[in-house]
Design a protein around this motif. Structure first.
Motif, PDB file in Angstrom:
ATOM      1  N   GLU A 496      49.153 -71.413  67.428  1.00 32.66           N
ATOM      2  CA  GLU A 496      50.605 -71.520  67.585  1.00 32.66           C
ATOM      3  C   GLU A 496      51.165 -72.655  66.729  1.00 32.66           C
ATOM      4  N   ARG A 497      50.519 -73.841  66.789  1.00 31.35           N
ATOM      5  CA  ARG A 497      51.021 -74.980  66.008  1.00 31.35           C
ATOM      6  C   ARG A 497      50.891 -74.705  64.508  1.00 31.35           C
ATOM      7  N   LEU A 498      49.742 -74.125  64.121  1.00 31.94           N
ATOM      8  CA  LEU A 498      49.537 -73.846  62.703  1.00 31.94           C
ATOM      9  C   LEU A 498      50.555 -72.835  62.186  1.00 31.94           C
ATOM     10  N   VAL A 554      60.287 -83.729  61.733  1.00 31.48           N
ATOM     11  CA  VAL A 554      61.057 -83.048  62.787  1.00 31.48           C
ATOM     12  C   VAL A 554      60.120 -82.255  63.698  1.00 31.48           C
ATOM     13  N   LEU A 555      59.156 -81.531  63.105  1.00 33.62           N
ATOM     14  CA  LEU A 555      58.211 -80.768  63.912  1.00 33.62           C
ATOM     15  C   LEU A 555      57.392 -81.680  64.812  1.00 33.62           C
ATOM     16  N   ASN A 556      56.916 -82.804  64.259  1.00 31.74           N
ATOM     17  CA  ASN A 556      56.111 -83.737  65.058  1.00 31.74           C
ATOM     18  C   ASN A 556      56.908 -84.281  66.233  1.00 31.74           C
ATOM     19  N   GLU A 557      58.159 -84.633  65.970  1.00 33.33           N
ATOM     20  CA  GLU A 557      58.996 -85.170  67.051  1.00 33.33           C
ATOM     21  C   GLU A 557      59.153 -84.145  68.170  1.00 33.33           C
ATOM     22  N   SER A 558      59.346 -82.885  67.790  1.00 30.52           N
ATOM     23  CA  SER A 558      59.501 -81.822  68.788  1.00 30.52           C
ATOM     24  C   SER A 558      58.197 -81.588  69.551  1.00 30.52           C
ATOM     25  N   TRP A 559      57.079 -81.529  68.834  1.00 27.65           N
ATOM     26  CA  TRP A 559      55.790 -81.281  69.486  1.00 27.65           C
ATOM     27  C   TRP A 559      55.416 -82.405  70.445  1.00 27.65           C
ATOM     28  N   LEU A 560      55.640 -83.643  70.014  1.00 24.98           N
ATOM     29  CA  LEU A 560      55.282 -84.783  70.870  1.00 24.98           C
ATOM     30  C   LEU A 560      56.199 -84.856  72.084  1.00 24.98           C
ATOM     31  N   GLN A 567      49.271 -86.007  69.402  1.00 24.46           N
ATOM     32  CA  GLN A 567      49.312 -86.898  68.257  1.00 24.46           C
ATOM     33  C   GLN A 567      49.948 -86.155  67.100  1.00 24.46           C
ATOM     34  N   PRO A 568      50.666 -86.877  66.240  1.00 24.45           N
ATOM     35  CA  PRO A 568      51.380 -86.192  65.155  1.00 24.45           C
ATOM     36  C   PRO A 568      50.426 -85.672  64.095  1.00 24.45           C
ATOM     37  N   LEU A 569      50.881 -84.618  63.402  1.00 23.18           N
ATOM     38  CA  LEU A 569      50.140 -84.108  62.263  1.00 23.18           C
ATOM     39  C   LEU A 569      50.522 -84.892  61.020  1.00 23.18           C
ATOM     40  N   GLY A 570      49.553 -85.067  60.134  1.00 23.83           N
ATOM     41  CA  GLY A 570      49.819 -85.646  58.835  1.00 23.83           C
ATOM     42  C   GLY A 570      49.662 -84.588  57.765  1.00 23.83           C
ATOM     43  N   ILE A 571      50.203 -84.870  56.584  1.00 19.55           N
ATOM     44  CA  ILE A 571      50.151 -83.875  55.518  1.00 19.55           C
ATOM     45  C   ILE A 571      49.835 -84.564  54.202  1.00 19.55           C
ATOM     46  N   GLY A 572      49.143 -83.881  53.333  1.00 20.84           N
ATOM     47  CA  GLY A 572      48.926 -84.333  51.970  1.00 20.84           C
ATOM     48  C   GLY A 572      49.472 -83.298  51.019  1.00 20.84           C
ATOM     49  N   MET A 573      50.211 -83.771  49.987  1.00 21.30           N
ATOM     50  CA  MET A 573      50.810 -82.851  49.025  1.00 21.30           C
ATOM     51  C   MET A 573      50.495 -83.334  47.616  1.00 21.30           C
ATOM     52  N   GLY A 574      50.114 -82.397  46.779  1.00 19.66           N
ATOM     53  CA  GLY A 574      49.856 -82.724  45.388  1.00 19.66           C
ATOM     54  C   GLY A 574      50.505 -81.722  44.474  1.00 19.66           C
ATOM     55  N   VAL A 575      51.181 -82.200  43.419  1.00 25.07           N
ATOM     56  CA  VAL A 575      51.829 -81.329  42.433  1.00 25.07           C
ATOM     57  C   VAL A 575      51.360 -81.754  41.043  1.00 25.07           C
TER      58      VAL A 575
END
Length: 730
Positions: A496-498, A554-560, A567-575
């Protein structure tokens, strides 16, 4: 057979299979079935037969004029019940087969004995049948909320011994009987319920109802039995309701799968003219007052009703019993019953081909369409043959309906034939020509003209898909620590979270006109600049990443807040921006529109580096170069990523230059790059001091990395220092 002919045959067979399947499903597809029904409505309106309604059915009409004429005597509607008492007495003189009310008398008339008088008259004459209503439809088999009186079955219900297998339509949870006084004495009851189709048009009539095991006749069945002199109850036999008339003659009514009789309407002016109830009451009162000795001298002679069934119903608009039908948009409901009764008495039913016959006709139309376009060379004949055949078919359909009451499909065969014709034309004029041109253009780029011509003639295509090289911006994202997090949660919560996360990130990619390449577990891959060329692809990719950062917050705030995550999710982004191969890549059985190449791998490596520098967004040098006028960047490091011999510069997009955070981010950039300059010169002690200060004041992730790095280099000074960091992992 040449390859071109084989391709035509394959196209025609495949199209025929698809359209034949559609023909089989056509009646069950709501809009298509309604379209077919509309052609029948048109035939009723314009090409109906001349046959008249049976003269054994007579309607006495509570019309607008009668309401006006009788108001001075009986007041406004509803009238006193004595009106119907006098009417029954008058009609009984003519010995009709029965009098059937399409009006319900559910409420008791207070302050008079009219109900009792009407009940006594009905019982004494034995000709009157009263209406009950069924309502509150329920699922088949559901228990009714209201229980019928205990004596109902014995007094009024049909013997259901011969009705096994009858396809009942709607089931009901409630009913409305004649009022208590009438119910106690009357001898006949029928249901007056009628149905409309989804488009609000009445085209069918239910014949039998079952309520708590009691078989209740409709007005149609009750009146038909009376007219036929049927003493035995009707029986059900292989899709037909069978009535036994006088002398043992059988009358059969075809029943649809929903238990309804499909009405075979009569043209306006062909049904027996309704008699205004005011005229009937006037003649009844003259007879009652003794103004005439011979009933034949009355304006309405009751003796003319001998052996007929008389229906009493309303056409006055205010009485709300007007129905929309193929004949008229304001058709009195009582005439629906009259139509059904006449259909039964005269055995005058609408006839339709069987399902198999309908499918065969449609298949022939489909085959004609394909044969015309795929085998006939002359364009005039390609168009002319199916046009003539289609016109002849429609004309025959009108003739069969008007002369013999046979309703063949007039929408399905022509439309499917036209679809086959259109598909054939499309294949001939576009698909084959386009394929030849495309193959010629592509193959000529790397094959000799002679070999290309040979392959095209044979229909061989050696390509899966030939891509092209373009400079694009490629993005990879990945959830930090998702594997360990998933081990702490149940599978449903993980999914569901994913799904929530990926759905939001996908929306953001699309908002920034990106192309979603694929999901790789919890990772996402996208690119900009193809299939539509876009000179701002680097800018759009960076803006997408910055919005992803905000959206995840925003998603983390809602989930928590809701407890969906602890615990909040973290993300890594590379371009990274560079030349890649883009196109449909795969096999003939499975192709994906994707990008491949060294720069795609580098984008993935850059995303992986975000973990080492404790930040969430990094871009390559070319990406920073293309977007430097619109964003504030800081150069984070020179890195040799795994699998690359040359170092690459990596940058962190801090904000847009128009952002409210620009000044703060510029200060961070200057402080960090000052320390980074010292680091690259080998002044590790001075660099350490600046990085420690920056980390202490801002909590900056890369500064913390450089603090540890400077300490190590200070203790073990390197030889030939070039400031390049070598990444050991992906």
């Amino acid at each position: 057979m040449t390859r071109q002919q084989r391709n035509r045959l394959k196209s025609g067979l495949l199209g025929s299979l698809v359209l034949a399947s559609l023909a089989a499903a056509w009646p069950h597809i709501g809009p298509l079935g309604e379209l077919e029904q509309s052609t029948l409505d048109f035939r009723y309106a314009r090409f109906n037969r001349d046959k008249r309604m049976s003269d054994r059915v007579q309607v006495i009409d509570i019309d607008e004029e009668s309401l006006k004429l009788l108001e001075p005597t009986y007041g406004r509607w509803p009238w006193p019940r004595r009106v119907y008492k006098e009417l029954i007495e008058f009609l009984s003189v003519g010995e009709p087969a029965g009098v059937f009310f399409d009006v319900q008398f559910g409420e008791q008339q207070l302050g008079s004995d009219d109900d009792a008088l009407l009940a006594e008259t009905a019982a004494a004459t034995g000709i009157a049948s009263f209406a009950l209503g069924l309502f509150d439809e329920a699922r088949p088999g559901a228990a009714p909320a209201e229980k019928m009186p205990e004596d109902f079955g014995e007094r009024f219900a049909l013997d259901g011994a011969g009705l096994a297998g009858y396809p009942l339509g709607a089931q009901f949870r409630n009913f409305s009987l004649p009022n208590r006084i009438l119910y106690s004495k009357i001898t006949k009851i029928h249901s007056v319920d009628a149905y409309r189709d989804h488009d609000g048009i009445s085209r069918r009539m239910p014949l039998l109802f079952s309520y708590q095991g009691n078989w209740i006749p409709s007005l149609t069945v009750a009146a038909a039995r009376a007219a036929l002199g049927a003493e035995l109850p009707p029986r059900y036999d292989h899709g037909q309701l069978v009535f036994a008339g006088e002398g043992g003659k059988e009358y059969r009514a075809p029943i649809r799968g929903d238990g309804n009789l499909e009405l075979h309407f009569y043209s306006r002016g062909k049904w027996t003219a309704p008699i205004p109830i005011a005229a009937a009451i006037d003649s009844a009162m003259k007879m009652q007052r003794g103004e005439v000795e011979d009933p034949a001298s009355l304006a309405l002679n009751p003796l003319e009703f001998k052996g007929k069934v008389i229906l009493i119903g309303a056409s006055a608009a205010g009485l709300e019993d007007l129905k929309s039908t193929p004949i008229d948009s304001a058709y009195p409901g009582v005439l629906l019953h009259a139509t059904a009764i006449s259909n039964i008495l005269d055995q005058d039913f609408l006839r339709r081909p069987s399902s198999l016959q309908r499918w065969v006709i449609a298949l022939l139309a489909i085959l004609l369409g394909y044969v015309s376009t795929l085998t006939i060379e002359r364009m005039s004949l390609r168009v002319g043959v199916p046009a003539i055949a289609g016109s002849a078919y429609v004309a025959i359909g009108f003739l069969l309906f008007q002369r013999y009451g046979i309703a063949i499909d007039l929408a399905m065969p022509p439309l499917l034939g036209f679809a086959a014709l259109s598909h054939g034309f499309a294949y001939m004029s576009f698909m084959e020509g386009a394929e030849r041109r495309r193959m010629q253009s592509t193959l000529s780029k790397y094959l000799s003209p002679a070999v290309s011509a040979q392959l095209i003639a044979a229909g061989s295509d050696p390509r899966a898909e030939i891509g092209r090289t373009e400079e694009l911006s490629v993005m990879f994202t990945d959830i930090r620590g998702f594997t360990s997090l998933s081990e702490k949660l149940d599978a449903r919560t993980v999914v569901e979270r994913l799904n929530e996360y990926l759905a939001r990130m996908t929306d953001i990619v699309f908002e920034h006109t990106g192309t979603l390449d694929k999901f790789i577990g919890d990772a996402l891959m996208a690119f900009w600049g193809a299939p539509v060329k876009d000179p701002d692809h680097a800018v759009r990719a960076i803006r997408c990443g910055l919005q992803m950062r905000r959206a995840l917050a925003v998603l983390n705030e809602s989930w928590l807040r809701t407890g969906a995550l602890t615990q909040p999710l973290g993300i890594g982004m590379g371009v990274h921006t560079g030349e890649v191969i883009v196109g449909n890549i795969g096999s003939e059985r499975r192709l994906d529109y994707t990008v491949i190449g060294d720069n795609v791998n580098l984008a993935s490596r850059i995303e992986g580096l975000t973990k080492q520098y404790h930040i969430d967004f990094l871009v390559g040098d070319r990406t920073q170069e293309l977007a430097s006028q619109l964003f504030v960047f800081r150069q984070v490091d020179w890195v040799k990523v795994k699998g690359k011999s040359q170092a690459v510069a990596i940058h962190e997009p801090l904000c847009e230059v128009s952002s409210a955070d620009t000044d703060r981010m510029l200060n961070l950039k200057r402080s960090f790059e000052s320390a980074l300059g010292l680091y690259r010169k080998g002044a590790f002690l001075e660099a350490l001091a600046e990085f420690e200060t920056l980390h202490r004041e801002t909590g900056d992730g890369p500064s913390a990395v450089y603090v540890e790095r400077c300490k190590g280099l200070q203790e073990n000074p390197p030889e030939n220092w070039d400031g390049i960091f070598v990444a050991k992992s992906k």
